[in-house]
Write a protein that holds these residues in place. Sequence first.
Motif, PDB file in Angstrom:
ATOM      1  N   ARG A  16      19.894 -13.612 -19.059  1.00  0.00           N
ATOM      2  CA  ARG A  16      20.096 -12.988 -17.722  1.00  0.00           C
ATOM      3  C   ARG A  16      18.851 -12.569 -17.041  1.00  0.00           C
ATOM      4  NH1 ARG A  16      21.710  -7.804 -18.180  1.00  0.00           N
ATOM      5  NH2 ARG A  16      21.646  -6.926 -16.286  1.00  0.00           N
ATOM      6  N   LYS A  17      18.580 -12.673 -15.696  1.00  0.00           N
ATOM      7  CA  LYS A  17      17.434 -12.473 -15.234  1.00  0.00           C
ATOM      8  C   LYS A  17      17.927 -11.359 -14.179  1.00  0.00           C
ATOM      9  CE  LYS A  17      14.686 -16.621 -14.865  1.00  0.00           C
ATOM     10  NZ  LYS A  17      15.266 -17.440 -16.102  1.00  0.00           N
ATOM     11  N   LEU A  18      16.766 -10.421 -13.964  1.00  0.00           N
ATOM     12  CA  LEU A  18      16.967  -9.186 -13.112  1.00  0.00           C
ATOM     13  C   LEU A  18      16.121  -9.229 -12.016  1.00  0.00           C
ATOM     14  CD1 LEU A  18      17.367  -6.264 -15.631  1.00  0.00           C
ATOM     15  CD2 LEU A  18      19.169  -7.296 -14.292  1.00  0.00           C
ATOM     16  N   THR A  19      16.464  -9.321 -10.683  1.00  0.00           N
ATOM     17  CA  THR A  19      15.714  -9.421  -9.527  1.00  0.00           C
ATOM     18  C   THR A  19      15.984  -8.330  -8.755  1.00  0.00           C
ATOM     19  OG1 THR A  19      17.296 -10.828  -8.640  1.00  0.00           O
ATOM     20  CG2 THR A  19      15.447 -11.958  -9.923  1.00  0.00           C
ATOM     21  N   GLU A  20      17.034  -7.620  -8.720  1.00  0.00           N
ATOM     22  CA  GLU A  20      17.253  -6.570  -7.938  1.00  0.00           C
ATOM     23  C   GLU A  20      17.883  -5.419  -8.821  1.00  0.00           C
ATOM     24  OE1 GLU A  20      17.109  -6.719  -4.589  1.00  0.00           O
ATOM     25  OE2 GLU A  20      16.810  -8.996  -4.462  1.00  0.00           O
ATOM     26  N   VAL A  21      17.517  -4.097  -7.983  1.00  0.00           N
ATOM     27  CA  VAL A  21      18.112  -2.945  -9.017  1.00  0.00           C
ATOM     28  C   VAL A  21      19.627  -2.993  -9.017  1.00  0.00           C
ATOM     29  CG1 VAL A  21      18.003  -0.433  -8.719  1.00  0.00           C
ATOM     30  CG2 VAL A  21      15.630  -1.550  -8.055  1.00  0.00           C
ATOM     31  N   ASN A  22      20.115  -3.176  -8.198  1.00  0.00           N
ATOM     32  CA  ASN A  22      21.919  -2.980  -8.147  1.00  0.00           C
ATOM     33  C   ASN A  22      22.175  -4.131  -9.205  1.00  0.00           C
ATOM     34  OD1 ASN A  22      21.621  -5.530  -6.827  1.00  0.00           O
ATOM     35  ND2 ASN A  22      22.150  -4.509  -4.727  1.00  0.00           N
TER      36      ASN A  22
END
Length: 213
Positions: A16-22
């Motif tokens: 999983r990639k995280l690009t946004e805080v939400n």
Amino acid sequence: MNFLKKIFNKSNNEQRKLTEVNQLLVGDIIVLTDSFALPESLRGQDFQVKAVNSYEFENKVQTEWALVGTNALEIFLSLEVDDITELKLSLKIQHEDVETLFDLERFAEVFDEPGQAFLEKKSDSAITAMWSSEQYQQSVFAKVGFFHRKDHRSENLSAYEGKDSGEQFELYSLYNEEQSKGVDVEVWQDGDTEVCLTLFRPLSDIIDMYPAS
């Protein structure tokens, strides 16, 4: 062959990639900048999401991430969306910290109508240094909300009474002149009162995010 192919593909799924805080979920980790604009207890620290909760108001539902740092500090993160989106970092403080920060008689005016209390800081404790401002003006009075121990992004929030419904509270908020720091006071139906110091910071203060392993 197809069966083996399915197993192979499953084991090689991209992380999983995280690009946004939400996008943050329980177990994910954020890394804060080491900028001197932050309190020392936040600078360069890693924080892991230990819970995702929801604050429900009449016109919006807000996600709250409960975080614990590598230094064992517990804080709360939400997104303040206005003309620009900012990080809202909250630190829950105890009665003795409130007593150190403010004159308690003046602080009690926060609960008086029409909700225009003005607070001046007396002094800081070791915990509240750089979290607090010299002065605060009240702007929110007895705003009714419901706190849900659920992530509204993936779970339905019950509108009915009972164990599945939210916990009702009243919110009182004050801000400094620059709107960069604040005080949130939540009064719950059982009379319990919680006080948080809040910081409003740019999204760029989060310099990295890692999904849960």
